[in-house]
Motif scaffolding. Structure first.
Motif, PDB file in Angstrom:
ATOM      1  N   PHE A 151      -5.950  -5.051   4.771  1.00 38.41           N
ATOM      2  CA  PHE A 151      -6.497  -6.358   3.903  1.00 38.41           C
ATOM      3  C   PHE A 151      -5.360  -6.378   2.851  1.00 38.41           C
ATOM      4  O   PHE A 151      -4.924  -5.475   2.217  1.00 38.41           O
ATOM      5  CB  PHE A 151      -7.793  -5.794   3.246  1.00 38.41           C
ATOM      6  CG  PHE A 151      -8.453  -7.031   2.356  1.00 38.41           C
ATOM      7  CD1 PHE A 151      -8.097  -8.158   2.842  1.00 38.41           C
ATOM      8  CD2 PHE A 151      -9.404  -6.684   1.448  1.00 38.41           C
ATOM      9  CE1 PHE A 151      -8.786  -9.380   2.063  1.00 38.41           C
ATOM     10  CE2 PHE A 151     -10.201  -7.554   0.942  1.00 38.41           C
ATOM     11  CZ  PHE A 151      -9.910  -8.949   1.015  1.00 38.41           C
ATOM     12  N   SER A 158      -7.289   1.292  -0.468  1.00 36.57           N
ATOM     13  CA  SER A 158      -6.459   1.701  -1.841  1.00 36.57           C
ATOM     14  C   SER A 158      -7.258   1.604  -3.170  1.00 36.57           C
ATOM     15  O   SER A 158      -8.466   1.217  -2.753  1.00 36.57           O
ATOM     16  CB  SER A 158      -5.416   0.456  -1.893  1.00 36.57           C
ATOM     17  OG  SER A 158      -6.270  -0.846  -1.809  1.00 36.57           O
ATOM     18  N   LYS A 168     -16.906  -4.160  -7.152  1.00 31.95           N
ATOM     19  CA  LYS A 168     -16.880  -5.737  -7.719  1.00 31.95           C
ATOM     20  C   LYS A 168     -17.757  -6.605  -7.307  1.00 31.95           C
ATOM     21  O   LYS A 168     -18.803  -7.335  -7.852  1.00 31.95           O
ATOM     22  CB  LYS A 168     -15.867  -6.278  -8.579  1.00 31.95           C
ATOM     23  CG  LYS A 168     -15.883  -7.672  -9.162  1.00 31.95           C
ATOM     24  CD  LYS A 168     -14.484  -8.429  -9.514  1.00 31.95           C
ATOM     25  CE  LYS A 168     -14.832  -9.653  -9.914  1.00 31.95           C
ATOM     26  NZ  LYS A 168     -14.239  -9.935 -11.038  1.00 31.95           N
ATOM     27  N   HIS A 169     -17.414  -6.980  -6.002  1.00 30.79           N
ATOM     28  CA  HIS A 169     -18.046  -7.797  -5.383  1.00 30.79           C
ATOM     29  C   HIS A 169     -19.428  -7.525  -4.618  1.00 30.79           C
ATOM     30  O   HIS A 169     -20.244  -8.246  -4.338  1.00 30.79           O
ATOM     31  CB  HIS A 169     -17.028  -8.677  -4.197  1.00 30.79           C
ATOM     32  CG  HIS A 169     -15.798  -9.321  -4.891  1.00 30.79           C
ATOM     33  ND1 HIS A 169     -15.953 -10.270  -5.788  1.00 30.79           N
ATOM     34  CD2 HIS A 169     -14.777  -9.060  -4.655  1.00 30.79           C
ATOM     35  CE1 HIS A 169     -14.959 -10.880  -6.404  1.00 30.79           C
ATOM     36  NE2 HIS A 169     -13.970  -9.940  -5.633  1.00 30.79           N
ATOM     37  N   ALA A 215     -12.095  -0.837  -6.129  1.00 35.09           N
ATOM     38  CA  ALA A 215     -12.442  -1.962  -7.222  1.00 35.09           C
ATOM     39  C   ALA A 215     -12.935  -3.124  -6.505  1.00 35.09           C
ATOM     40  O   ALA A 215     -13.841  -3.506  -6.939  1.00 35.09           O
ATOM     41  CB  ALA A 215     -11.302  -2.155  -8.076  1.00 35.09           C
ATOM     42  N   GLN A 245       0.867  -1.334  -0.079  1.00 35.66           N
ATOM     43  CA  GLN A 245       0.058  -0.001   0.172  1.00 35.66           C
ATOM     44  C   GLN A 245       0.793   1.328   0.000  1.00 35.66           C
ATOM     45  O   GLN A 245       0.390   2.340   0.127  1.00 35.66           O
ATOM     46  CB  GLN A 245      -0.886  -0.054   1.246  1.00 35.66           C
ATOM     47  CG  GLN A 245      -1.929  -1.130   1.345  1.00 35.66           C
ATOM     48  CD  GLN A 245      -2.888  -1.193   2.588  1.00 35.66           C
ATOM     49  OE1 GLN A 245      -3.372  -0.020   2.877  1.00 35.66           O
ATOM     50  NE2 GLN A 245      -2.630  -2.272   3.545  1.00 35.66           N
ATOM     51  N   VAL A 272      -3.744  -9.752   0.476  1.00 32.11           N
ATOM     52  CA  VAL A 272      -3.595 -10.989  -0.306  1.00 32.11           C
ATOM     53  C   VAL A 272      -2.156 -11.168  -1.151  1.00 32.11           C
ATOM     54  O   VAL A 272      -1.871 -10.014  -1.595  1.00 32.11           O
ATOM     55  CB  VAL A 272      -4.668 -11.460  -1.264  1.00 32.11           C
ATOM     56  CG1 VAL A 272      -4.355 -12.507  -2.188  1.00 32.11           C
ATOM     57  CG2 VAL A 272      -6.012 -11.540  -0.648  1.00 32.11           C
ATOM     58  N   ARG A 314      -6.196 -11.363  -7.360  1.00 31.49           N
ATOM     59  CA  ARG A 314      -7.034 -11.408  -8.403  1.00 31.49           C
ATOM     60  C   ARG A 314      -7.442 -12.828  -9.064  1.00 31.49           C
ATOM     61  O   ARG A 314      -7.646 -12.979 -10.029  1.00 31.49           O
ATOM     62  CB  ARG A 314      -6.456 -10.702  -9.718  1.00 31.49           C
ATOM     63  CG  ARG A 314      -6.897  -9.225  -9.583  1.00 31.49           C
ATOM     64  CD  ARG A 314      -6.599  -8.468 -10.821  1.00 31.49           C
ATOM     65  NE  ARG A 314      -7.475  -7.292 -11.116  1.00 31.49           N
ATOM     66  CZ  ARG A 314      -7.107  -6.277 -11.889  1.00 31.49           C
ATOM     67  NH1 ARG A 314      -5.891  -6.292 -12.455  1.00 31.49           N
ATOM     68  NH2 ARG A 314      -8.206  -5.468 -12.012  1.00 31.49           N
ATOM     69  N   CYS A 315      -7.567 -13.780  -7.755  1.00 40.22           N
ATOM     70  CA  CYS A 315      -7.890 -15.085  -8.015  1.00 40.22           C
ATOM     71  C   CYS A 315      -9.195 -15.509  -7.228  1.00 40.22           C
ATOM     72  O   CYS A 315      -9.194 -16.634  -7.056  1.00 40.22           O
ATOM     73  CB  CYS A 315      -6.616 -16.254  -7.912  1.00 40.22           C
ATOM     74  SG  CYS A 315      -5.369 -15.693  -8.728  1.00 40.22           S
ATOM     75  N   GLY A 316      -9.694 -14.604  -6.642  1.00 32.48           N
ATOM     76  CA  GLY A 316     -10.882 -14.963  -5.746  1.00 32.48           C
ATOM     77  C   GLY A 316     -10.527 -15.090  -4.206  1.00 32.48           C
ATOM     78  O   GLY A 316     -11.429 -15.124  -3.250  1.00 32.48           O
ATOM     79  N   ASP A 376     -10.922   1.938   6.289  1.00 35.77           N
ATOM     80  CA  ASP A 376      -9.976   2.892   6.745  1.00 35.77           C
ATOM     81  C   ASP A 376      -8.858   3.141   5.625  1.00 35.77           C
ATOM     82  O   ASP A 376      -8.300   2.080   5.202  1.00 35.77           O
ATOM     83  CB  ASP A 376      -9.259   2.492   7.984  1.00 35.77           C
ATOM     84  CG  ASP A 376      -8.582   3.373   8.642  1.00 35.77           C
ATOM     85  OD1 ASP A 376      -8.249   4.593   8.050  1.00 35.77           O
ATOM     86  OD2 ASP A 376      -7.756   3.024   9.474  1.00 35.77           O
ATOM     87  N   GLY A 429      -9.090 -12.977  -1.913  1.00 40.78           N
ATOM     88  CA  GLY A 429      -9.523 -11.658  -1.111  1.00 40.78           C
ATOM     89  C   GLY A 429     -11.074 -11.999  -0.874  1.00 40.78           C
ATOM     90  O   GLY A 429     -11.479 -11.721   0.170  1.00 40.78           O
ATOM     91  N   LYS A 430     -11.881 -12.273  -1.776  1.00 40.26           N
ATOM     92  CA  LYS A 430     -13.480 -12.515  -1.720  1.00 40.26           C
ATOM     93  C   LYS A 430     -13.598 -13.690  -0.716  1.00 40.26           C
ATOM     94  O   LYS A 430     -14.526 -13.519   0.062  1.00 40.26           O
ATOM     95  CB  LYS A 430     -13.986 -12.797  -3.025  1.00 40.26           C
ATOM     96  CG  LYS A 430     -15.413 -13.145  -3.079  1.00 40.26           C
ATOM     97  CD  LYS A 430     -16.336 -12.073  -3.010  1.00 40.26           C
ATOM     98  CE  LYS A 430     -17.847 -12.424  -2.919  1.00 40.26           C
ATOM     99  NZ  LYS A 430     -18.308 -13.125  -3.735  1.00 40.26           N
TER     100      LYS A 430
END
Ligand code: ACO
Length: 205
Positions: free
Chosen positions: A132, A168, A177-178, A173, A69, A134, A140-142, A165, A144-145
């Motif tokens: 947060f 980023s 998205k989710h 994004a 970050q 990953v 970008r492979c899911g 807080d 984080g979700k």
């Protein structure tokens, strides 16, 4: 992937674990009587305790998150974890050995916030997304979700009720998205709130 110099598998009875301050600081009795790695030099023996290993993992992952970050100081360290905060750590053995893949630190905050009409409101115990991350090799492979969903379930929170807080660009994004969360309510602090946050009654100040 991050190498901690110890096997992390025993720390993960399931792929995502909850870490709170009491899981981190070893008690004196533990230091004297624990049964881990009795062959280790007694002065270094406590480093093999699960609580110390978790502290090391938090410090390393917190540093990687800060680097990702562009922050000078990590948001997450073992020492800074407070009683109203929880860190979710995710691991898997996709790389052929168990490795940590993500970290999500959340907590509750008492905040003064502006609602959609620009009125200041006091919001106690507001769910807050604090850190947060990953691992770069898995973004970008899911992953984080997966981690975020697990956290929501465990905390009993809904996404639009979470303050974030200093998010980023990637996290903004991600929320869009989710969870379809795009429209924000301007605040006078570093927290981002999404429309819908004030939908239920909340104390006016
Ligand atoms: N650029 C733009 N959007 C991104 C990026 C990127 N490089 N990476 C993830 N996203 C967003 C996008 O919406 C993406 O969907 P898309 O690929 O269809 O565009 C979506 O996230 C992917 O979702 P997941 O795969 O489930 O998310 P991921 O595993 O990548 O985890 C996270 C998301 C934690 C934000 C991760 O990208 C990361 O660690 N980034 C670097 C650190 C960071 O910015 N953390 C948030 C700091 S703010 C805070 O913690 C309060």
């Amino acid at each position: 992937m991050v190498d901690f110099g110890f096997d992390i598998k025993h720390l993960f009875p399931q792929p995502i674990i909850r870490v709170q301050p009491h899981s981190l600081r070893p008690k004196i009795t533990q230091l004297h009587h624990h049964h881990y790695s009795l062959n280790v030099n007694p002065q270094r023996r406590h480093l093999t305790l699960p609580s110390c290993q978790l502290s090391q993992i938090l410090d390393v992952m917190g540093k990687l998150s800060a680097d990702a970050q562009g922050l000078r100081h990590p948001v997450t360290t073992a020492d800074k974890l407070t009683a109203d905060q929880v860190v979710y750590l995710m691991a898997d053995e996709a790389a052929g050995h168990w490795a940590i893949t993500g970290l999500l630190k959340v907590g509750t905050k008492d905040l003064f916030l502006f609602d959609q009409e620009g009125c200041c409101r006091r919001a106690n115990q507001t769910p807050a997304i604090l850190d947060f991350y990953v691992h770069e090799s898995r973004q970008r492979c899911g992953q984080g979700k997966l981690l975020f969903e697990w956290m929501l379930e465990q905390q009993g929170w809904s996404p639009r009720k979470c303050s974030v807080d200093r998010p980023s660009k990637k996290l903004l994004a991600f929320m869009g998205k989710h969870y379809g969360l795009v429209r924000t309510i301007p605040q006078g602090n570093n927290f981002v709130l999404y429309e819908g946050f004030f939908d239920d009654p909340i104390t006016k100040c």
